[in-house]
Design an enzyme around this catalytic site. Sequence first.
Site, mmCIF file in Angstrom:
data_model
loop_
_atom_site.group_PDB
_atom_site.id
_atom_site.type_symbol
_atom_site.label_atom_id
_atom_site.label_comp_id
_atom_site.label_asym_id
_atom_site.label_seq_id
_atom_site.Cartn_x
_atom_site.Cartn_y
_atom_site.Cartn_z
ATOM 1 N N VAL A 165 0.409 -6.664 1.316
ATOM 2 C CA VAL A 165 -0.346 -7.892 1.561
ATOM 3 C C VAL A 165 -1.684 -7.879 0.820
ATOM 4 O O VAL A 165 -2.205 -8.920 0.439
ATOM 5 C CB VAL A 165 -0.514 -8.152 3.090
ATOM 6 C CG1 VAL A 165 -1.524 -7.202 3.719
ATOM 7 C CG2 VAL A 165 -0.884 -9.594 3.346
ATOM 8 N N ASP A 166 -2.226 -6.676 0.558
ATOM 9 C CA ASP A 166 -3.483 -6.622 -0.217
ATOM 10 C C ASP A 166 -3.232 -7.100 -1.651
ATOM 11 O O ASP A 166 -4.047 -7.821 -2.238
ATOM 12 C CB ASP A 166 -4.115 -5.221 -0.186
ATOM 13 C CG ASP A 166 -3.194 -4.108 -0.660
ATOM 14 O OD1 ASP A 166 -1.961 -4.312 -0.752
ATOM 15 O OD2 ASP A 166 -3.714 -3.013 -0.951
HETATM 16 C C1 LIG Z 1 0.380 -0.179 -2.969
HETATM 17 C C2 LIG Z 1 -0.480 -0.078 -1.721
HETATM 18 C C3 LIG Z 1 -0.295 1.295 -1.085
HETATM 19 C C4 LIG Z 1 -1.957 -0.242 -2.109
HETATM 20 O O1 LIG Z 1 -2.753 0.025 -0.981
HETATM 21 P P1 LIG Z 1 -4.306 0.444 -1.057
HETATM 22 O O2 LIG Z 1 -4.523 1.288 -2.256
HETATM 23 O O3 LIG Z 1 -5.089 -0.856 -1.191
HETATM 24 O O4 LIG Z 1 -4.645 1.122 0.220
HETATM 25 C C5 LIG Z 1 -0.129 -1.227 -0.731
HETATM 26 O O5 LIG Z 1 -0.212 -2.458 -1.366
HETATM 27 C C6 LIG Z 1 1.258 -1.066 -0.152
HETATM 28 O O6 LIG Z 1 1.457 -0.290 0.763
HETATM 29 N N1 LIG Z 1 2.252 -1.806 -0.702
HETATM 30 C C7 LIG Z 1 3.634 -1.824 -0.213
HETATM 31 C C8 LIG Z 1 4.598 -1.592 -1.342
HETATM 32 C C9 LIG Z 1 4.603 -2.657 -2.421
HETATM 33 O O7 LIG Z 1 3.585 -3.362 -2.645
HETATM 34 O O8 LIG Z 1 5.654 -2.801 -3.071
HETATM 35 K K LIG Z 2 -5.231 -1.067 -3.833
#
Ligand SMILES: CC(C)(COP(=O)(O)O)[C@@H](O)C(=O)NCCC(=O)O
Ligand SMILES: [K+]
EC number: 2.7.1.33
Length: 238
Positions: free
Chosen positions: A97-98
């Site tokens: 979601v980020d």
């Molecule tokens: C890739 C991430 C770990 C980034 O998280 P962050 O570095 O912001 O803590 C996060 O967006 C996430 O857990 N995504 C799920 C898998 C995906 O986006 O396909």
């Molecule tokens: K990130």
Amino acid sequence: MKILELDLGNSFLKWRLRDGAWVGAVQRILITDLSLDWPLEWSGIQRVYLAAVAQQALQSALIQRFQQMGVQVELAQTQAVCAGLKNAYAEPERLGVDRWLVMLAAWKAQPSACAILDAGSAITLDYIAADGQHLGGYILPGVSILRQSLLNNTARVMAGAETRAAVLSPGRTTDACVDNGRLHLLKGFVQSVQEEAAGFQIKRWILTGGDGELFKPWLPNAEYQADLVLDGLQWMFE
Ligand SMILES: CC(C)(COP(=O)(O)O)[C@@H](O)C(=O)NCCC(=O)O
Ligand SMILES: [K+]
Ligand SMILES: Nc1ncnc2c1ncn2[C@@H]1O[C@H](COP(=O)(O)OP(=O)(O)O)[C@@H](O)[C@H]1O
């Protein structure tokens, strides 16, 4: 209406208050310093917007704390489409979601083709085409994880405290070899994806995340926007 915006990442919880046109400064706390009885010092908040990619248990505990205060929490979920932005994943909800929120914030600020590099605990890169189609992206180990995974998996690569003093030249101490090697790796990645982005007719670059500044020298024309996850929350809920 007094709103609290929260970004629960894998390293830091970041937050700011918003009240009409007034927006407060962003503050942050390390996840490892967050305890379940962490004092929630906010008063008079009417709503909470939460973006969370950290452990489910932490997310649930945080939501519960606000519910005990009688405050409703809106949990952001990745969408398939929003405001003309179209998620590339076949299973849209699986995209962090980020990542979705930073894309939404970048697209709302200026609906044009762009590449967004978010250097947080993980490094993510996402491409958006001129018509709002997300072209997909990449997930890499973050700047700290890169170093830590090397130290954790070798017996004699022992480096001291982490610094950002690396240079692009051969190291002559273990510390310098590790830190300079990492810098080369990251520069190589940036150069490679710049070539790829050019093939997608992408000229606009956006940098965000706690380590975003590190990438500036290789992306001198990039816009650096520190708080895109928090910015995106507003677009999702208002
Ligand atoms: C890739 C991430 C770990 C980034 O998280 P962050 O570095 O912001 O803590 C996060 O967006 C996430 O857990 N995504 C799920 C898998 C995906 O986006 O396909
Ligand atoms: K990130
Ligand atoms: N004291 C610290 N502890 C951990 N990481 C830190 C610290 N200071 C800076 N960092 C860097 O910040 C990055 C996390 O940035 P941030 O965008 O806030 O991540 P996330 O959204 O994943 O929580 C870490 O990967 C690390 O490289």
